[in-house]
Design an enzyme around this catalytic site. Structure first.
Site, PDB file in Angstrom:
ATOM      1  N   CYS A  15      42.906  15.837 -25.267  1.00  0.00           N
ATOM      2  CA  CYS A  15      41.450  15.915 -25.144  1.00  0.00           C
ATOM      3  C   CYS A  15      40.976  14.800 -24.224  1.00  0.00           C
ATOM      4  O   CYS A  15      41.758  13.964 -23.769  1.00  0.00           O
ATOM      5  CB  CYS A  15      40.756  15.834 -26.501  1.00  0.00           C
ATOM      6  N   CYS A  18      41.997  11.091 -24.606  1.00  0.00           N
ATOM      7  CA  CYS A  18      43.301  10.682 -24.036  1.00  0.00           C
ATOM      8  C   CYS A  18      43.124  10.249 -22.587  1.00  0.00           C
ATOM      9  O   CYS A  18      43.633   9.204 -22.161  1.00  0.00           O
ATOM     10  CB  CYS A  18      44.297  11.839 -24.092  1.00  0.00           C
ATOM     11  N   CYS A  82      83.191   6.989   2.533  1.00  0.00           N
ATOM     12  CA  CYS A  82      83.642   6.048   1.501  1.00  0.00           C
ATOM     13  C   CYS A  82      82.495   5.738   0.551  1.00  0.00           C
ATOM     14  O   CYS A  82      81.364   6.203   0.747  1.00  0.00           O
ATOM     15  CB  CYS A  82      84.171   4.751   2.122  1.00  0.00           C
ATOM     16  N   CYS A  85      79.149   4.522   1.834  1.00  0.00           N
ATOM     17  CA  CYS A  85      78.200   5.533   2.330  1.00  0.00           C
ATOM     18  C   CYS A  85      77.291   6.001   1.198  1.00  0.00           C
ATOM     19  O   CYS A  85      76.065   6.086   1.341  1.00  0.00           O
ATOM     20  CB  CYS A  85      78.947   6.741   2.906  1.00  0.00           C
ATOM     21  N   ASP A 497      23.620  19.466  14.519  1.00  0.00           N
ATOM     22  CA  ASP A 497      23.898  19.076  15.892  1.00  0.00           C
ATOM     23  C   ASP A 497      23.861  20.340  16.755  1.00  0.00           C
ATOM     24  O   ASP A 497      24.234  21.418  16.285  1.00  0.00           O
ATOM     25  CB  ASP A 497      25.278  18.419  15.975  1.00  0.00           C
ATOM     26  N   ASP A 690      30.222  18.369  14.880  1.00  0.00           N
ATOM     27  CA  ASP A 690      31.616  18.680  15.212  1.00  0.00           C
ATOM     28  C   ASP A 690      32.279  17.650  16.104  1.00  0.00           C
ATOM     29  O   ASP A 690      33.484  17.709  16.318  1.00  0.00           O
ATOM     30  CB  ASP A 690      31.697  20.038  15.914  1.00  0.00           C
ATOM     31  N   ASP A 694      29.250  12.493  16.327  1.00  0.00           N
ATOM     32  CA  ASP A 694      28.525  12.869  15.101  1.00  0.00           C
ATOM     33  C   ASP A 694      29.024  12.091  13.886  1.00  0.00           C
ATOM     34  O   ASP A 694      28.378  12.123  12.834  1.00  0.00           O
ATOM     35  CB  ASP A 694      28.676  14.374  14.823  1.00  0.00           C
TER      36      ASP A 694
END
Length: 795
Positions: A15, A18, A82, A85, A497, A690, A694
């Protein structure tokens, strides 16, 4: 300061108490800011990497008694020679953010990696292995793991069915306790307290065990949640009944007051609510699932001169891909060759297919309709437009709207108050109303504890936000957070704009007045050699004309161009150019002025000293602009336009689309000041733009909306992204916000109504505990179901 962002999946929350507890504890950590979302079961974390790290944050969550979501991936690793690695790969992967454990086996050439999926992807892990000088692949031919949610749902379903089977006999015995004779036979053995104990005990401790665990975690952390209420209520009924059963051992004629059916049926009803709630919550995230399903699964790539199909995650930047008719475009890129129409509706919301040819950008997950396209991959994996959209939607669904803070505050103090009310009611009933009647006092207090569970209150806001943001994404409207989805409903002024927003942002030829026949191809040929935007518009206009090459060309800055074509001198430009070259044009002055009054740029074209044509070029208005402005006005919103253009051009465009308020000749740095001006008048302003210029205004506005076809800077500065550039998305975004807020208020009303009405009724002894359990379960389901109604809302 090294600030980092993280999202952690959390299990075990039941709930809002928590969520609040986790949030409070994390926010007390040095350098940590946390936002915990109950509905999404996620925590959005911002932390200073110099002061703490992700494992410490996860450890803190786990100490509170909750789990953190991790996934494992098994890899085949090639190139190791080996043990050094293997050790190197292990260390390299362990240092990655989001990787909690890495185990590499040299003998079997495999690796098992435990990671947090919100922090790091399998692709990132494979990329790291490659950087270390080895080759890794996801292990083939293994069963796909079931998702955590599916497993959780199956577990809930099993426990619910078992609980129903065990509770039904006890529910049947309730008929014997009815104040009137129903004439239904109740077998005597079912009335035996020890038989009832046998049915009730598995329900109480096996099926109801998570409630005890949740209550213990909450109390251990000096908190209280829904589990505390359920555990207290059902335990009181169960242990009182057990005590009554024990009393019968020494007194064969004693008639015990048994409430085993109350505890078992309560747990069953709560599980019913939780199961249907989980089903409904799964549907709230359908938007993400739908977006993920849009991705192509594989791509056709050209390698070594051959076409081969490869999984999508193996496509790399600069790969050359072939997309056949009917196929999904795998990744974002550019068309190299071929022509086709592409259905972009799933990304942009635009219903009409878009024609694509060499040089055009194409978006991953869109559908190639009718031609073969050869493309170059430019953005893959997490860099694609679709991946960006999914990220924005996920972040928005995980964020909190301001109105949710109120619900969180109420939930945080609610449980202790309810426990207090239940204890007080018990004492009043036991000592005053029905002195000495322990069963009656218990019934009243149990009913109060159960009816008051704050689950519905905690779900009221996040479920609506999740559905609302998902609905917006399906329509091409991306809200970056719940606060913006909430804030948009307050907008009463929209500032648009002009260039690229109201208009297409690209000049087009609108009028051609041909004064001498046969010279248009020559004029087009002359302009092809120029790089000026107006020249490009004329060249585009005449792309189907007979192609002629210029013998010579020169640009006259600020005036126009001069070229020799077919032995004739061609001039295209301003009045001033014509005057300097002694070309008479005075008889056409009225026509030029008329075109300019319409906001168009009128150019004169001459051939061998005689006027040959008048060509008008303009940045044309988008087809959607006028309708969008009309819709906004009908919604009671004032619409303004802002531009750096001169007043005559600005007014002409504004008049065409129906905008009354115009700010013309505004410098880029002054756009934010115009937003402030409107805000100073008490308006809540949405700025729509855009371009890079702006960005300050978008950030200054109450809600910044960026056109999705615009620049990344504008989109980053904005709160809402309108994918595809259709201005009708503006009123849709505001309408969606209004409907979402109405939905949230409905949810909060019903969540509070259940508690406000239910607690007094229970305190008066008018509510049976099992009825209270049913009402509590119904309240959570009804809130989530109401939120799901948003999916069908018309915007």
């Amino acid at each position: 300061m090294s600030q980092k962002e993280a999202t952690i999946g959390i299990t075990g929350m039941t709930c809002s108490a928590c969520a609040i507890r986790i949030e409070k504890v994390l926010n007390k950590m040095d350098g940590v800011e946390a936002n915990v979302n109950l509905a999404m079961e996620k925590a959005s974390i911002s932390y200073d990497a110099e002061k703490t790290d992700l494992p410490q944050i996860e450890e803190k969550i786990e100490k509170l008694g909750y789990g953190t979501v991790k996934e494992k991936v098994e890899l085949d690793i090639h190139g190791m020679t080996c043990s050094a690695c293997a050790t190197r790969i292990e260390k390299g992967l362990s240092r990655m953010d989001g990787v909690s454990k890495a185990a590499v086996n040299l003998a079997s050439e495999t690796g098992t990696i435990e990671y947090t999926p919100s922090q790091v992807s399998v692709e990132d892990i494979l990329g790291k292995i490659q950087k270390l000088g080895y080759e890794g692949n996801v292990k083939q031919n293994r069963e796909e793991k079931k998702s955590l949610k599916e497993e959780e749902l199956r577990s809930k379903k099993f426990k619910l069915l078992l609980s129903i089977i065990l509770s039904l006999p006890l529910l049947y015995t309730m008929l014997a306790h009815m104040p009137w004779d129903l004439g239904i036979p109740v077998p005597e053995f079912l009335m035996n307290p020890w038989v009832q104990l046998a049915f009730a005990t598995p329900v109480q401790f096996y099926i109801g065990g998570p409630f005890y665990m949740g209550a213990y975690r909450a109390l251990r952390n000096k908190s209280a949640n829904m589990d505390v209420l359920v555990a207290l209520g059902t335990s009181a009924a169960y242990f009182y009944s057990l005590a009554e059963a024990i009393r019968t051992l020494g007194a064969a004629h004693y008639h015990p007051q048994i409430y085993f059916e109350t505890s078992a049926v309560l747990i069953t009803l709560i599980l019913v609510g939780k199961y249907f709630e989980a089903l409904a919550k799964g549907r709230t995230t359908e938007a993400i699932s739908k977006l993920l399903s849009l991705q192509a699964k594989e791509a056709t790539v050209i390698r070594n001169g051959e076409e081969i199909k490869i999984p999508l995650d193996q496509v790399a930047v600069s790969d050359i891909l072939i997309v056949k008719p009917g196929e999904k475009i795998p990744v974002d890129g550019i068309v190299i060759s071929g022509t086709s129409s592409v259905d972009e509706s799933m990304i942009t919301g635009e219903s009409l297919p878009v024609e694509k040819q060499a040089g055009d950008q194409i978006i991953g997950a869109t559908i190639n309709k009718n031609g073969i396209l050869k493309m170059e991959a430019q953005r893959v994996g997490k860099e694609t437009a679709l991946a960006g959209i999914i990220k924005i939607v996920e972040e928005a669904q995980g964020s909190k709207a301001p109105i949710q803070r109120m619900a969180d505050t109420i939930s945080g103090i609610f449980v202790p108050i309810v426990v207090g009310i239940a204890i007080l009611a018990f004492l009043i009933w036991y000592f005053f109303i029905d002195p000495g009647s322990l069963p009656q006092a218990l019934e009243v207090s149990i009913a109060i504890l159960v009816i008051a569970c704050p689950c519905a209150l905690g779900l009221a806001t996040p479920t609506s936000i999740m559905v609302g943001t998902g609905k917006g994404a399906e329509q091409g409207i991306l809200f970056k957070g719940g606060e913006y989805l909430e804030g948009a409903h307050k907008i009463d002024a929209v500032l648009l704009d002009k260039t690229g927003t109201v208009t297409k942002g690209k000049p087009e030829v609108t009028d051609v007045i041909e004064l001498k026949e046969g010279f248009i191809p020559s004029i087009v040929a002359a302009e092809r050699a120029s790089e000026h935007p107006l020249a490009e518009a004329i060249a585009e206009y005449g792309k189907n004309e007979e192609r002629i090459e210029a013998e010579s060309f020169s640009a006259i800055p600020g005036h126009g161009i001069e070229a020799v074509i077919g032995g004739k001198t061609i001039l295209v430009g301003t009045r001033k150019l014509m005057k300097e070259k002694s070309v008479p044009f005075e008889g056409y002055e009225n026509q030029l002025l008329q075109l300019e009054e319409q906001g168009k740029t009128a150019m004169l074209a001459a051939a061998d000293g005689e006027l040959a044509a008048i060509i008008a070029v303009a940045d044309t208005v988008k087809e959607t602009s006028k309708k969008a402005v009309v819709t906004l006005k009908e919604m009671g919103i004032d619409v303004y336009m802002i531009t750096g253009d001169n007043e005559r051009t600005a007014n002409a465009i504004a008049k065409e689309v129906g905008i009354d308020g115009v700010f013309a000749q505004v410098l880029p740095e002054e756009k934010a000041d115009k937003v402030k001006e409107l805000q100073a008048k008490g308006m809540k302003v949405a700025m729509v733009g855009d371009g890079i210029n702006d960005a300050p205004a978008l950030a200054m506005a109450d809600i910044g909306m960026a056109i999705g076809s615009g620049t990344d800077v504008a989109i980053e500065a904005a709160d809402v992204t309108l994918v595809g550039g259709d201005l009708n998305h503006i009123p849709k975004a505001i309408l969606l916000s209004r409907k979402t807020m109405r939905n949230i208020r409905q949810n909060l009303f019903w969540a509070l109504f259940y508690n406000a009405a239910g607690i007094p009724v229970a305190a008066l002894g008018l509510l049976e505990p099992w009825v209270a359990g049913a009402a509590m379960a119904f309240s959570s389901v009804s809130v989530v179901t109401n939120a799901l109604r948003l999916k069908r809302a018309q915007i």
